[in-house]
Scaffold this active site. Structure first.
Site, PDB file in Angstrom:
ATOM      1  N   ASN A   9       2.860  19.528   1.349  1.00  0.00           N
ATOM      2  CA  ASN A   9       3.032  19.335  -0.084  1.00  0.00           C
ATOM      3  C   ASN A   9       1.760  18.630  -0.566  1.00  0.00           C
ATOM      4  O   ASN A   9       1.432  17.542  -0.079  1.00  0.00           O
ATOM      5  CB  ASN A   9       4.292  18.453  -0.249  1.00  0.00           C
ATOM      6  CG  ASN A   9       4.375  17.741  -1.571  1.00  0.00           C
ATOM      7  OD1 ASN A   9       3.720  18.099  -2.537  1.00  0.00           O
ATOM      8  ND2 ASN A   9       5.210  16.702  -1.611  1.00  0.00           N
ATOM      9  N   LYS A  11       1.203  17.360  -3.379  1.00  0.00           N
ATOM     10  CA  LYS A  11       1.539  16.326  -4.372  1.00  0.00           C
ATOM     11  C   LYS A  11       0.660  16.453  -5.616  1.00  0.00           C
ATOM     12  O   LYS A  11       0.435  17.550  -6.099  1.00  0.00           O
ATOM     13  CB  LYS A  11       1.427  14.931  -3.744  1.00  0.00           C
ATOM     14  CG  LYS A  11       2.305  14.763  -2.525  1.00  0.00           C
ATOM     15  CD  LYS A  11       2.485  13.324  -2.156  1.00  0.00           C
ATOM     16  CE  LYS A  11       3.282  13.231  -0.855  1.00  0.00           C
ATOM     17  NZ  LYS A  11       3.646  11.886  -0.522  1.00  0.00           N
ATOM     18  N   HIS A  97      12.356  15.605  -2.827  1.00  0.00           N
ATOM     19  CA  HIS A  97      11.373  14.764  -2.140  1.00  0.00           C
ATOM     20  C   HIS A  97      11.639  13.300  -2.499  1.00  0.00           C
ATOM     21  O   HIS A  97      12.094  13.008  -3.611  1.00  0.00           O
ATOM     22  CB  HIS A  97       9.945  15.164  -2.544  1.00  0.00           C
ATOM     23  CG  HIS A  97       8.910  14.417  -1.749  1.00  0.00           C
ATOM     24  ND1 HIS A  97       8.465  13.170  -2.122  1.00  0.00           N
ATOM     25  CD2 HIS A  97       8.273  14.719  -0.590  1.00  0.00           C
ATOM     26  CE1 HIS A  97       7.584  12.747  -1.220  1.00  0.00           C
ATOM     27  NE2 HIS A  97       7.454  13.669  -0.281  1.00  0.00           N
ATOM     28  N   GLU A  99       9.875  10.996  -3.487  1.00  0.00           N
ATOM     29  CA  GLU A  99       9.259  10.525  -4.743  1.00  0.00           C
ATOM     30  C   GLU A  99      10.072  10.987  -5.947  1.00  0.00           C
ATOM     31  O   GLU A  99      10.156  10.278  -6.953  1.00  0.00           O
ATOM     32  CB  GLU A  99       7.803  10.988  -4.809  1.00  0.00           C
ATOM     33  CG  GLU A  99       6.938  10.192  -3.828  1.00  0.00           C
ATOM     34  CD  GLU A  99       5.779  10.947  -3.211  1.00  0.00           C
ATOM     35  OE1 GLU A  99       5.374  11.987  -3.745  1.00  0.00           O
ATOM     36  OE2 GLU A  99       5.289  10.480  -2.157  1.00  0.00           O
ATOM     37  N   GLU A 169      12.686  13.406   6.056  1.00  0.00           N
ATOM     38  CA  GLU A 169      11.526  12.567   5.767  1.00  0.00           C
ATOM     39  C   GLU A 169      12.002  11.143   5.482  1.00  0.00           C
ATOM     40  O   GLU A 169      12.312  10.803   4.328  1.00  0.00           O
ATOM     41  CB  GLU A 169      10.783  13.101   4.539  1.00  0.00           C
ATOM     42  CG  GLU A 169      10.265  14.514   4.699  1.00  0.00           C
ATOM     43  CD  GLU A 169       9.052  14.760   3.816  1.00  0.00           C
ATOM     44  OE1 GLU A 169       7.986  15.023   4.375  1.00  0.00           O
ATOM     45  OE2 GLU A 169       9.171  14.654   2.594  1.00  0.00           O
ATOM     46  N   GLY A 175       3.748   8.399   3.506  1.00  0.00           N
ATOM     47  CA  GLY A 175       2.648   7.938   2.653  1.00  0.00           C
ATOM     48  C   GLY A 175       1.813   6.802   3.229  1.00  0.00           C
ATOM     49  O   GLY A 175       1.992   6.405   4.386  1.00  0.00           O
ATOM     50  N   SER A 215       4.108  10.586   7.926  1.00  0.00           N
ATOM     51  CA  SER A 215       2.960  10.122   8.719  1.00  0.00           C
ATOM     52  C   SER A 215       2.729  10.937   9.994  1.00  0.00           C
ATOM     53  O   SER A 215       2.367  10.382  11.035  1.00  0.00           O
ATOM     54  CB  SER A 215       3.101   8.633   9.051  1.00  0.00           C
ATOM     55  OG  SER A 215       3.085   7.862   7.875  1.00  0.00           O
TER      56      SER A 215
END
Ligand code: PEP
Length: 261
Positions: A9, A11, A97, A99, A169, A175, A215
């Site tokens: 992704n 982003k 996701h 976020e 995730e 991140g 990660s």
């Protein structure tokens, strides 16, 4: 060898030119991979999707969108309809996701509506789930995964399962401030997810691919993908350079092959 999935992704990091340069390079580098056994996908920004779909052979690299509205038309300022994504010819829609959940407040119910809409419009729905660091500390990770799956998939029927992918995730692993999950921890949670999918859909639930994200890097990719319940890797930072991502895909595939032989 099990079928493998590798994707990223992008982003809000790459503009149109950067996305097309990246895709052209990645296509060239990964041309010789066994595409019947290895599924590759990239999820660019909305503004890059049109150009990306014009230059990408989706038999080699599938394209996806980072989000989608559950409605086709209407008073939904700032949203993108499934019909608009169909016009672009993309194959995948990523939903839920962390976020979207934690910065933009999307609930499991909203995500469930989007998953259903994506499937009804013929997209692969890539549902992202994962516990926060606090939930992990409280020992409720499995309960959180169960709620996210049961609500997110509440409208999905067995006939739609061949278009469903899950990405596990853990929020604490994602991140710049993330710590990668160990292979053992990721395997344990993938096993939980596979069991819940089986509980929800019976035997066919077992065939839904479950990817790990958070990660992933050149060092840990091989150990993660070798786990029996990890079908693929959903990679952020370590995939945004085409050379690096190509290397990661090759090393991880090699690790699985070594294990088989
Ligand atoms: C992500 O944000 O979904 C992700 C997997 O990112 P990273 O690999 O950079 O942790």
């Amino acid at each position: 060898m099990k079928k493998l999935y590798f994707g990223s992704n992008l982003k809000m990091y790459k503009n149109i030119r950067e996305t097309t340069d990246y895709l052209i390079r990645l296509q060239k580098l990964t041309q010789d991979l066994e595409h019947e056994k290895i599924t590759l996908f990239i999820i660019p920004s909305y503004t890059s999707l049109d150009r990306a779909s014009g230059i990408t052979d989706q038999n080699q690299i599938m394209l996806g969108a980072q989000n989608m509205c559950w409605e086709e038309v209407g008073q939904f300022t700032g949203e993108i309809s499934p019909l608009m994504l169909q016009e672009l010819g993309i194959k995948i829609v990523e939903l839920g996701h962390s976020e979207r959940r934690h910065i933009f407040g999307e609930t499991n119910e909203i995500i469930g509506q989007k998953v259903k809409a994506a499937l009804e419009h013929g997209f692969i729905a890539l549902l992202c789930i994962g516990e926060t660091g606090k939930e992990k500390q409280c020992g409720i990770s499995d309960e959180i995964l169960r709620i996210q799956l049961k609500t997110g998939l509440s409208k999905v029927c067995e006939e739609e399962l061949d278009k469903l992918w899950i990405a596990y995730e853990p929020v604490w692993a994602i991140g710049v401030n993330g710590l990668p999950a160990s292979s053992d921890y990721a395997q344990e949670k993938h096993h939980v997810i596979k069991n819940i999918l089986q509980e929800l859909f019976g035997e066919p639930g077992k065939a839904v691919p479950v990817l790990y994200g958070g990660s992933v890097n050149l060092e840990n990719a091989g150990g993660l993908i070798q786990q029996p319940d990890i079908d693929g890797l959903f990679v952020g930072r370590s995939a945004w350079d085409a050379e690096k991502f190509n290397q990661l895909i090759r090393d991880a595939t090699e690790a699985v092959n070594m294990e088989v032989s």
